[in-house]
Design a protein around this motif. Structure first.
Motif, mmCIF file in Angstrom:
data_model
loop_
_atom_site.group_PDB
_atom_site.id
_atom_site.type_symbol
_atom_site.label_atom_id
_atom_site.label_comp_id
_atom_site.label_asym_id
_atom_site.label_seq_id
_atom_site.Cartn_x
_atom_site.Cartn_y
_atom_site.Cartn_z
ATOM 1 N N SER A 66 1.072 -1.419 -0.112
ATOM 2 C CA SER A 66 -0.110 -0.020 0.081
ATOM 3 C C SER A 66 1.219 1.467 0.042
ATOM 4 N N ILE A 133 -17.739 -9.992 -2.058
ATOM 5 C CA ILE A 133 -17.364 -9.090 -1.889
ATOM 6 C C ILE A 133 -17.237 -10.002 -0.521
ATOM 7 N N ASP A 135 -14.987 -12.981 2.010
ATOM 8 C CA ASP A 135 -13.249 -13.903 2.158
ATOM 9 C C ASP A 135 -13.684 -15.492 1.656
ATOM 10 N N ILE A 141 -15.857 -7.635 3.095
ATOM 11 C CA ILE A 141 -14.667 -7.482 2.924
ATOM 12 C C ILE A 141 -14.417 -5.436 2.441
ATOM 13 N N ALA A 142 -15.901 -5.667 2.260
ATOM 14 C CA ALA A 142 -16.021 -4.146 1.518
ATOM 15 C C ALA A 142 -17.626 -4.027 1.755
ATOM 16 N N LEU A 172 -12.153 -1.925 -6.183
ATOM 17 C CA LEU A 172 -12.563 -3.250 -5.471
ATOM 18 C C LEU A 172 -11.144 -3.497 -4.809
ATOM 19 N N LEU A 173 -9.692 -3.766 -5.867
ATOM 20 C CA LEU A 173 -8.689 -4.060 -5.630
ATOM 21 C C LEU A 173 -7.920 -2.616 -4.865
ATOM 22 N N LEU A 176 -9.428 -2.489 -1.044
ATOM 23 C CA LEU A 176 -8.378 -3.029 -0.508
ATOM 24 C C LEU A 176 -7.576 -3.292 0.079
ATOM 25 N N GLU A 179 -6.750 2.067 2.868
ATOM 26 C CA GLU A 179 -7.896 2.003 4.482
ATOM 27 C C GLU A 179 -8.295 3.513 3.804
ATOM 28 N N PHE A 252 -5.981 -11.774 -5.901
ATOM 29 C CA PHE A 252 -6.316 -10.944 -5.502
ATOM 30 C C PHE A 252 -4.075 -9.950 -5.447
#
Length: 349
Positions: A66, A133, A135, A141-142, A172-173, A176, A179, A252
């Motif tokens: 990130s 969305i 896991d 997860i979103a 979406l990626l 993830l 933040e 991902f």
């Protein structure tokens, strides 16, 4: 033996050597190594060129991805200090908040005066609601509402990129990856810019397909002739570029791994075209052996899934090496083949 045969022999030799290259796996850049790249003021000790080459060779550990992406996309300057990055982050947050406020204020006007706005908003809502969305354990997860908001702001504020189906999967990626909402928005914007809008239908996808057609003709004329006889097969592979190959990988992490290589600009410009060529080569022999028609070829290509990014990158880099060795031929032949749609300059490696 003519020149086409020599080229094909070189390609075959590359295929044979790939398995040994893949065994030379290197550990990705991890948090302690990344921290060692900075001095006490937060300036990078290592050059952008060095870091980019290490990312190409090894990739990034999830613990640093990130932060490193903020440098790769241009969110942060490679020359910035820790304090300067805090200032930039604050400015980006305020800019994003201003965009959101503007969108909220003009939304009633858009709803009444622009029919496209309502249609696109419905498209976004429908796409996001269909998105899975959870896991492996069934945990969410979103936040779909957040994703809808980001996509709508992107549509209103990014005239060039507009909205196309598939953006919800791409964004979406980013959601993830980082933040904070303003980070998600700006990283997505800068990612599109850094990759020259290669995944945008109205901008880069057509160029990619034209270059892919020319590349196949240059490196594999037998295969090119077969595909040409089946209609517009290559042009039908546009989903690969629209989603930047998101659906072909195991995880991902694999998608992020490939995308961060795109962000480095290495090993050559338009690496995404060589990745697509690499994927086609995976099914080439079956297509020729079974003399597949267009529908069967596309079905086979659509069933290319669960790939590993390091495998694809290694194969594509081998093709890059071949093209670099034949650089003069590339400049003379491929641009000529691609010139009908104005892609001459983009073909250069």
């Amino acid at each position: 033996m003519d020149e086409d045969d020599l080229i094909f022999q070189e390609v075959s030799g590359i295929r044979a050597s790939i398995s040994s290259l893949l065994r030379m796996k290197k550990l990705p850049i991890h948090s302690s190594e990344w921290a060692s790249y900075f001095d006490e003021s937060g300036h990078l000790r290592k050059s952008r060129k060095y870091i980019s080459s290490q990312i190409l060779e090894r990739g990034l550990d999830p613990s640093v991805r990130s932060e490193v992406w903020k440098f790769l996309t241009g969110y942060y300057s490679w020359r910035s200090s820790s304090d300067e990055r805090l200032t930039v982050d604050s400015a980006r947050r305020k800019s994003y908040e201003s965009l959101c406020n503007m969108c909220e204020k003009i939304q009633p006007l858009l709803e009444t005066d622009h029919r496209d706005f309502n249609e696109v908003r419905n498209f976004i809502k429908s796409d996001v609601q269909r998105l899975y969305i959870k896991d492996a354990e069934g945990n969410t997860i979103a936040d779909k509402n957040q994703l809808e908001k980001l996509l709508l702001v992107n549509y209103v504020c990014n005239v060039e990129a507009e909205y196309q189906q598939g953006f919800h999967e791409m964004l979406l990626l980013f959601l993830l990856l980082v933040e904070k909402e303003h980070e998600i928005y700006w990283l997505f914007q800068f990612f599109l810019q850094k990759t020259e809008n290669s995944c945008i239908l109205s901008i880069g996808v057509e160029k990619n397909l034209t270059m892919l057609t020319a590349l196949i003709a240059f490196l594999d004329p037998v295969f090119a002739e077969h595909l040409e006889g089946k209609g517009r097969v290559v042009q039908s592979l546009f989903p690969w570029f629209c989603l930047f190959f998101q659906r072909v990988f195991k995880s991902f992490d694999d998608v992020w791994r490939l995308w961060e290589v795109f962000l480095t600009g290495l090993p050559c410009r338009n690496f995404q075209v060589i990745v697509a060529y690499t994927m086609l080569q995976m099914v080439r022999d079956q297509i020729l052996r079974e003399d597949m028609n267009a529908d069967d070829i596309l079905m086979l290509c659509n069933n290319i899934i669960d790939l590993e990014a390091n495998d694809v990158i290694s194969r594509a880099r081998s093709t890059c090496d071949l093209l670099f060795r034949r650089k003069d031929k590339v400049k003379n032949q491929i641009p000529r083949q691609a010139s009908t749609t104005g892609c001459r300059k983009e073909m250069y490696l």
